[in-house]
Write a protein that holds these residues in place. Structure first.
Motif, PDB file in Angstrom:
ATOM      1  N   VAL A  15       3.683   1.362 -29.858  1.00 44.03           N
ATOM      2  CA  VAL A  15       3.170   2.462 -29.026  1.00 44.03           C
ATOM      3  C   VAL A  15       1.664   2.341 -28.861  1.00 44.03           C
ATOM      4  O   VAL A  15       1.129   2.428 -27.754  1.00 44.03           O
ATOM      5  CB  VAL A  15       3.552   3.815 -29.630  1.00 44.03           C
ATOM      6  N   CYS A  16       0.972   2.151 -29.978  1.00 41.47           N
ATOM      7  CA  CYS A  16      -0.498   2.067 -29.941  1.00 41.47           C
ATOM      8  C   CYS A  16      -1.005   0.653 -29.731  1.00 41.47           C
ATOM      9  O   CYS A  16      -2.218   0.464 -29.507  1.00 41.47           O
ATOM     10  CB  CYS A  16      -1.074   2.630 -31.250  1.00 41.47           C
ATOM     11  N   HIS A  36      -1.561   8.574 -31.935  1.00 41.57           N
ATOM     12  CA  HIS A  36      -0.212   8.030 -31.828  1.00 41.57           C
ATOM     13  C   HIS A  36       0.736   9.016 -31.146  1.00 41.57           C
ATOM     14  O   HIS A  36       1.566   8.621 -30.300  1.00 41.57           O
ATOM     15  CB  HIS A  36       0.299   7.681 -33.232  1.00 41.57           C
ATOM     16  N   LYS A  39       0.047   9.025 -27.313  1.00 40.31           N
ATOM     17  CA  LYS A  39       0.563   7.822 -26.662  1.00 40.31           C
ATOM     18  C   LYS A  39       2.090   7.816 -26.625  1.00 40.31           C
ATOM     19  O   LYS A  39       2.719   7.361 -25.649  1.00 40.31           O
ATOM     20  CB  LYS A  39       0.036   6.592 -27.371  1.00 40.31           C
ATOM     21  N   LEU A  40       2.721   8.326 -27.696  1.00 38.02           N
ATOM     22  CA  LEU A  40       4.174   8.381 -27.712  1.00 38.02           C
ATOM     23  C   LEU A  40       4.706   9.340 -26.649  1.00 38.02           C
ATOM     24  O   LEU A  40       5.695   9.038 -25.961  1.00 38.02           O
ATOM     25  CB  LEU A  40       4.648   8.815 -29.109  1.00 38.02           C
ATOM     26  N   LYS A  43       4.394   7.676 -23.273  1.00 37.18           N
ATOM     27  CA  LYS A  43       5.396   6.633 -23.087  1.00 37.18           C
ATOM     28  C   LYS A  43       6.757   7.226 -22.745  1.00 37.18           C
ATOM     29  O   LYS A  43       7.464   6.748 -21.851  1.00 37.18           O
ATOM     30  CB  LYS A  43       5.490   5.791 -24.348  1.00 37.18           C
TER      31      LYS A  43
END
Length: 293
Positions: A15-16, A36, A39-40, A43
């Motif tokens: 993810v990162c 994190h 970003k998750l 996504k």
């Protein structure tokens, strides 16, 4: 030298897009972090939007394909109808003519007799035929017909009263055996063709190999070899004189050879005898090859 360096195991965060120590505490701290989590969430949102776009694109493609298939099917039906119409126009239609008792195709101007299954027509000299120069789609039974004794949808051989003898007989013969010829269709005339076989005279020695080949004995003479069948009377006397002169010259030569034979030696006489025997063998093989012996 009993101690050595060993690197720690590493973990890749998809993810990162970064590496971190592969320990439970390090991974837990990283996954609980704000970066994190953000970003998750982004996504997952992108994946959801992509799924929606794919579903919409699939629906649009299905609608477009259904329209294309419908248009293609419609065009196919139109082409099929046009082809059938063109084929029907080329084949024409057989219509029952009560005046003549035959079917008539106005497109190709041919008649058809359902009793004998013969056709009548052709230009400039109409005649009867079992295999007329018509397209396959225009033959009776393939092309549509109206009226008459043949049921609709039936072809040759199904006409009432047409038996095996009538199907193979010419249309000129009457069905009842009265011997009267059937009338030709109106407006045309029946043409009768008489076929004769002529015997061509053959040359008496045409199979031998030349007009001068022998007519008696074994066959096998070459071209121009053998006897003369006919000889002009004007030159017969001169030829006999020439033959007599040749014989006289041969007799003189033989006499001269006999006189010389006494003066030759024994070895020369044996050589001449062997040469003469060889010449006779060659002449005998040659005559056998030509078939004269």
């Amino acid at each position: 030298m009993t101690e050595y360096w060993k690197s720690n195991a590493m973990y890749w965060c998809d993810v990162c897009k970064c590496w971190l120590n592969d320990t439970k505490a390090a991974r837990l701290n990283h996954e609980r972090g704000a970066g994190h989590q953000a970003k998750l969430e982004k996504k997952l949102l992108d994946m959801h939007k992509k799924a929606e776009r794919d579903a919409k694109a699939k629906e649009v493609n299905e609608i477009a394909m259904s329209k294309i298939e419908a248009a293609a099917k419609k065009q196919y039906e139109q082409d099929k109808k046009a082809a059938e119409a063109a084929l029907a126009a080329e084949a024409g239609q057989w219509t029952w003519d009560k005046a003549s008792g035959y079917y008539y195709n106005e497109t190709h101007r041919w008649y058809y007799d359902p009793k004998t299954q013969w056709y009548y027509g052709g230009e400039p000299a109409p005649s009867w035929s079992q295999s007329p120069p018509l397209p396959a789609s225009a033959l009776f039974g393939t092309a549509p017909h109206i009226g008459g004794p043949v049921p609709l949808g039936h072809g040759p051989g199904t006409a009432p009263g047409a038996d095996a003898a009538g199907a193979g007989a010419a249309p000129g013969a009457a069905a009842g055996g009265s011997g009267r010829a059937a009338a030709a269709p109106p407006g045309v005339f029946e043409k009768k063709v008489v076929t004769r076989t002529l015997a061509v005279p053959k040359h008496p020695v045409s199979d031998i190999g030349g007009y001068q080949a022998p007519t008696t004995g074994r066959v096998g003479g070459a071209m121009g070899a053998g006897i003369v069948l006919e000889e002009p009377s004007a030159g017969a006397k001169r030829k006999r004189e020439e033959e007599a002169a040749v014989k006289a010259a041969g007799s003189k030569a033989a006499a001269g050879k006999a006189g010389k034979a006494a003066a030759i030696s024994k070895e020369e006489a044996e050589a001449l005898a062997r040469r003469e025997a060889a010449r006779q063998r060659v002449a005998q093989r040659t005559a056998a090859g030509f078939g004269y012996v």
